[in-house]
Design a protein around this motif. Structure first.
Motif, PDB file in Angstrom:
ATOM      1  N   PHE A  81      32.953  25.706  11.490  1.00  0.00           N
ATOM      2  CA  PHE A  81      34.319  26.047  11.861  1.00  0.00           C
ATOM      3  C   PHE A  81      34.558  27.486  11.413  1.00  0.00           C
ATOM      4  O   PHE A  81      34.655  27.762  10.225  1.00  0.00           O
ATOM      5  N   ARG A  82      34.658  28.387  12.380  1.00  0.00           N
ATOM      6  CA  ARG A  82      34.882  29.801  12.067  1.00  0.00           C
ATOM      7  C   ARG A  82      36.174  30.232  12.736  1.00  0.00           C
ATOM      8  O   ARG A  82      37.164  29.523  12.671  1.00  0.00           O
ATOM      9  N   GLN A 102      44.822  28.151  13.754  1.00  0.00           N
ATOM     10  CA  GLN A 102      45.993  28.870  13.260  1.00  0.00           C
ATOM     11  C   GLN A 102      45.516  29.785  12.128  1.00  0.00           C
ATOM     12  O   GLN A 102      44.803  29.353  11.225  1.00  0.00           O
ATOM     13  N   PHE A 103      45.931  31.062  12.192  1.00  0.00           N
ATOM     14  CA  PHE A 103      45.539  32.031  11.178  1.00  0.00           C
ATOM     15  C   PHE A 103      46.581  32.044  10.074  1.00  0.00           C
ATOM     16  O   PHE A 103      47.785  32.104  10.339  1.00  0.00           O
ATOM     17  N   ASP A 137      42.549  33.580   6.848  1.00  0.00           N
ATOM     18  CA  ASP A 137      41.829  32.317   6.896  1.00  0.00           C
ATOM     19  C   ASP A 137      42.202  31.584   8.189  1.00  0.00           C
ATOM     20  O   ASP A 137      43.269  31.818   8.757  1.00  0.00           O
ATOM     21  N   VAL A 138      41.321  30.691   8.649  1.00  0.00           N
ATOM     22  CA  VAL A 138      41.556  29.965   9.896  1.00  0.00           C
ATOM     23  C   VAL A 138      41.636  28.467   9.592  1.00  0.00           C
ATOM     24  O   VAL A 138      40.752  27.914   8.939  1.00  0.00           O
ATOM     25  N   THR A 139      42.704  27.830  10.071  1.00  0.00           N
ATOM     26  CA  THR A 139      42.878  26.385   9.913  1.00  0.00           C
ATOM     27  C   THR A 139      42.651  25.716  11.266  1.00  0.00           C
ATOM     28  O   THR A 139      43.296  26.074  12.253  1.00  0.00           O
ATOM     29  N   HIS A 140      41.725  24.750  11.310  1.00  0.00           N
ATOM     30  CA  HIS A 140      41.434  23.988  12.527  1.00  0.00           C
ATOM     31  C   HIS A 140      42.146  22.645  12.424  1.00  0.00           C
ATOM     32  O   HIS A 140      41.968  21.913  11.448  1.00  0.00           O
ATOM     33  N   ARG A 151      39.057  24.018   7.364  1.00  0.00           N
ATOM     34  CA  ARG A 151      39.661  25.315   7.046  1.00  0.00           C
ATOM     35  C   ARG A 151      38.540  26.295   6.771  1.00  0.00           C
ATOM     36  O   ARG A 151      37.622  26.004   6.000  1.00  0.00           O
ATOM     37  N   TYR A 152      38.597  27.458   7.407  1.00  0.00           N
ATOM     38  CA  TYR A 152      37.593  28.499   7.212  1.00  0.00           C
ATOM     39  C   TYR A 152      38.199  29.593   6.332  1.00  0.00           C
ATOM     40  O   TYR A 152      39.147  30.249   6.708  1.00  0.00           O
ATOM     41  N   ASN A 153      37.654  29.714   5.124  1.00  0.00           N
ATOM     42  CA  ASN A 153      38.114  30.753   4.195  1.00  0.00           C
ATOM     43  C   ASN A 153      37.206  31.966   4.302  1.00  0.00           C
ATOM     44  O   ASN A 153      35.995  31.844   4.357  1.00  0.00           O
TER      45      ASN A 153
END
Length: 155
Positions: A81-82, A102-103, A137-140, A151-153
């Protein structure tokens, strides 16, 4: 055809040793000769059946074919998950979905802001990382049940 010649008396018989016994019945038969009467003819590749009738001791019971099942190891696919949405199965609602992304502001955004402030970008330029999605960061999440899948940190 005449009878075979008598055996050669080799050194063993001259020295007083006994003659070797004749080979067992069935050995040394010419190719294609019928098998000895003691053993019934078997199809190619089949074991010889012992004497007796079916159901008696010593007579093998007819067995079915044995099927060997070899279990293959399970293949585990690790999804990364990126930044971009990912096609996956939601662990909560079990639906095949493409994640909604969502960023969000994370620690990497704050570190970039602090570095820009120290360098001398203190007139508002240090807040640029809060406007750039590449620093966040990106939240899936699942579009069906709205739960967070991953969540991609950045750090």
């Amino acid at each position: 055809m005449s009878a075979p010649p008598p055996p050669y008396p080799g050194k063993g018989q001259e020295a007083g040793y006994p003659a070797q016994p004749p080979p067992p019945q069935g050995y040394g038969q010419p190719y294609g000769a019928p098998p000895p009467a003691a053993y019934p003819a078997q199809p190619y590749g089949q074991p010889a059946q012992p004497y007796g009738q079916p159901g008696q001791p010593g007579y093998p019971q007819q067995q079915g074919q044995t099927t060997v099942v070899v279990a293959q190891p399970a293949v585990t696919v690790v999804q990364q998950f990126r930044e971009s949405p990912v096609h996956t199965r939601c662990p909560h609602c079990q639906a095949e979905v493409v994640t909604a992304t969502q960023f969000e502001t994370g620690s990497f955004t704050w570190i970039i802001c602090l570095v820009l402030c120290i360098v001398g970008c203190d007139l508002g330029c240090c807040f640029i990382p809060f406007c750039v999605d590449g620093c966040k960061d990106v939240t899936h999440s699942c579009p069906n049940c709205k739960t967070v899948i991953s969540r991609y940190n950045r750090m």
